[in-house]
Write a protein that holds these residues in place. Sequence first.
Motif, PDB file in Angstrom:
ATOM      1  N   HIS A  16       0.838  -1.096  -0.063  1.00  0.00           N
ATOM      2  CA  HIS A  16      -0.148   0.094   0.329  1.00  0.00           C
ATOM      3  C   HIS A  16       0.615   1.260   0.191  1.00  0.00           C
ATOM      4  CE1 HIS A  16       1.447   0.820   4.397  1.00  0.00           C
ATOM      5  NE2 HIS A  16       0.981  -0.700   4.547  1.00  0.00           N
ATOM      6  N   GLY A  17       0.266   2.655   0.040  1.00  0.00           N
ATOM      7  CA  GLY A  17       0.971   3.937   0.187  1.00  0.00           C
ATOM      8  C   GLY A  17       0.674   4.274   0.770  1.00  0.00           C
ATOM      9  N   THR A  18       1.226   5.854   0.741  1.00  0.00           N
ATOM     10  CA  THR A  18       1.080   6.614   1.795  1.00  0.00           C
ATOM     11  C   THR A  18      -0.391   6.630   2.366  1.00  0.00           C
ATOM     12  OG1 THR A  18       2.767   7.934   0.955  1.00  0.00           O
ATOM     13  CG2 THR A  18       1.905   8.595   2.804  1.00  0.00           C
ATOM     14  N   GLY A  19      -0.466   6.738   3.696  1.00  0.00           N
ATOM     15  CA  GLY A  19      -1.619   6.882   4.740  1.00  0.00           C
ATOM     16  C   GLY A  19      -2.729   6.032   4.435  1.00  0.00           C
ATOM     17  N   ALA A  20      -2.281   4.803   4.472  1.00  0.00           N
ATOM     18  CA  ALA A  20      -3.084   3.864   4.436  1.00  0.00           C
ATOM     19  C   ALA A  20      -2.398   2.179   5.418  1.00  0.00           C
ATOM     20  CB  ALA A  20      -2.970   3.666   3.041  1.00  0.00           C
ATOM     21  N   ASP A  21      -2.671   1.860   5.389  1.00  0.00           N
ATOM     22  CA  ASP A  21      -2.162  -0.219   5.727  1.00  0.00           C
ATOM     23  C   ASP A  21      -2.971  -1.016   4.604  1.00  0.00           C
ATOM     24  OD1 ASP A  21      -4.891  -0.823   6.377  1.00  0.00           O
ATOM     25  OD2 ASP A  21      -5.201  -0.758   8.678  1.00  0.00           O
ATOM     26  N   HIS A  22      -2.302  -2.201   5.166  1.00  0.00           N
ATOM     27  CA  HIS A  22      -3.174  -3.133   4.377  1.00  0.00           C
ATOM     28  C   HIS A  22      -4.457  -3.611   4.241  1.00  0.00           C
ATOM     29  CE1 HIS A  22      -4.656  -5.824   7.918  1.00  0.00           C
ATOM     30  NE2 HIS A  22      -5.262  -6.338   6.778  1.00  0.00           N
ATOM     31  N   THR A  23      -5.298  -3.136   4.680  1.00  0.00           N
ATOM     32  CA  THR A  23      -6.562  -2.672   4.429  1.00  0.00           C
ATOM     33  C   THR A  23      -7.199  -1.687   2.428  1.00  0.00           C
ATOM     34  OG1 THR A  23      -7.301  -0.840   5.751  1.00  0.00           O
ATOM     35  CG2 THR A  23      -7.026  -3.516   6.723  1.00  0.00           C
ATOM     36  N   ARG A  24      -6.319  -1.211   2.629  1.00  0.00           N
ATOM     37  CA  ARG A  24      -6.148  -0.542   1.591  1.00  0.00           C
ATOM     38  C   ARG A  24      -6.970  -1.137   0.122  1.00  0.00           C
ATOM     39  NH1 ARG A  24      -6.724   1.462  -2.503  1.00  0.00           N
ATOM     40  NH2 ARG A  24      -6.239   3.513  -2.095  1.00  0.00           N
ATOM     41  N   TRP A  25      -6.905  -2.505   0.332  1.00  0.00           N
ATOM     42  CA  TRP A  25      -6.531  -3.764  -1.265  1.00  0.00           C
ATOM     43  C   TRP A  25      -8.084  -4.004  -0.576  1.00  0.00           C
ATOM     44  CZ3 TRP A  25      -3.976  -2.412  -4.486  1.00  0.00           C
ATOM     45  CH2 TRP A  25      -2.256  -1.602  -3.857  1.00  0.00           C
ATOM     46  N   THR A  26      -9.397  -3.917   0.515  1.00  0.00           N
ATOM     47  CA  THR A  26     -10.431  -3.920   0.745  1.00  0.00           C
ATOM     48  C   THR A  26     -11.025  -4.558  -1.244  1.00  0.00           C
ATOM     49  OG1 THR A  26     -10.171  -3.116   3.172  1.00  0.00           O
ATOM     50  CG2 THR A  26     -12.125  -4.172   2.304  1.00  0.00           C
ATOM     51  N   ALA A  27     -10.827  -3.676  -1.570  1.00  0.00           N
ATOM     52  CA  ALA A  27     -12.304  -3.342  -2.702  1.00  0.00           C
ATOM     53  C   ALA A  27     -11.846  -4.407  -3.872  1.00  0.00           C
ATOM     54  CB  ALA A  27     -12.507  -1.713  -3.305  1.00  0.00           C
ATOM     55  N   VAL A  28     -10.386  -5.178  -4.180  1.00  0.00           N
ATOM     56  CA  VAL A  28      -9.928  -5.604  -5.287  1.00  0.00           C
ATOM     57  C   VAL A  28      -9.862  -7.069  -4.416  1.00  0.00           C
ATOM     58  CG1 VAL A  28     -10.149  -3.736  -6.392  1.00  0.00           C
ATOM     59  CG2 VAL A  28      -7.928  -4.486  -4.743  1.00  0.00           C
TER      60      VAL A  28
END
Length: 259
Positions: A28-40
């Motif tokens: 993931h990128g800045t200001g995120a964690d592994h949950t930023r991929w939730t939609a895909v």
Amino acid sequence: MPESVTSRDGTVVGFETLGAGPPMVLVHGTGADHTRWTAVRDRLAERYRLHLVDRRGRGLSRAEAAGYDIRREGEDIAAVAEAAGGDVYLLAHSYGALCALEAVRLTNAVSRLVAYEPPRPEPGGPVVGPDARARMRAAEDPEEILEIFLREALRLAPEAVEAMRATPVWPARVAAAPTIPRELDAVEAVVFDERLAGIAIPVRLFAGTESPGYLRLAAQAVADRIPGADVVPLHGQAHQAMDFDPEQFTEAVFAFSRP
């Protein structure tokens, strides 16, 4: 299922695993964690065994060594790729893509890389001006740090920020916000140089057609320096295609898979 590896400097790097198939490591990128991929992630997990990394300083990776350096992040990703068993498809977004470009020079465990808009300032201008960076450092509320970043680094319209606020991953973004200033410092120092020419694996850049100009220019700059690399446009999207057009995003990821 949560797992972890210990990176070269002693930082414990945590990641979630799910799915079946060849290994894919997602960064993931800045200001995120592994949950930023939730939609895909569920769709990707139909074809791959996913390793969803929490980069150092957040989530499952809070036990980090002192002295931040983006090169250590490259070591973290290399360690996860090696733990995943090699022949890894590495998928990385934004600042995570900068970290991934460090990683692929450190390990043979990665066999291909998709880098979605690794950031770099345009010549002659910063990604975020000194006033905004000072306000981030002075902010006591992590949500304020995140909002400044989204408005002034990613240049999102107010309605786009509100749309992100409504997503289930917003709390994780807020929790990761204290790491934003140090990553912006690293971005301002980024130089895409001859080291990229030594990357010998297949590399593809993603660039949103509606992304800020500096991000599209940076994607092309990376592709120009890596032999055989190319840029695939994500039509009608900016820096968050996985959230707002997950079908187009996943199809682009699958299109770079091995035949």
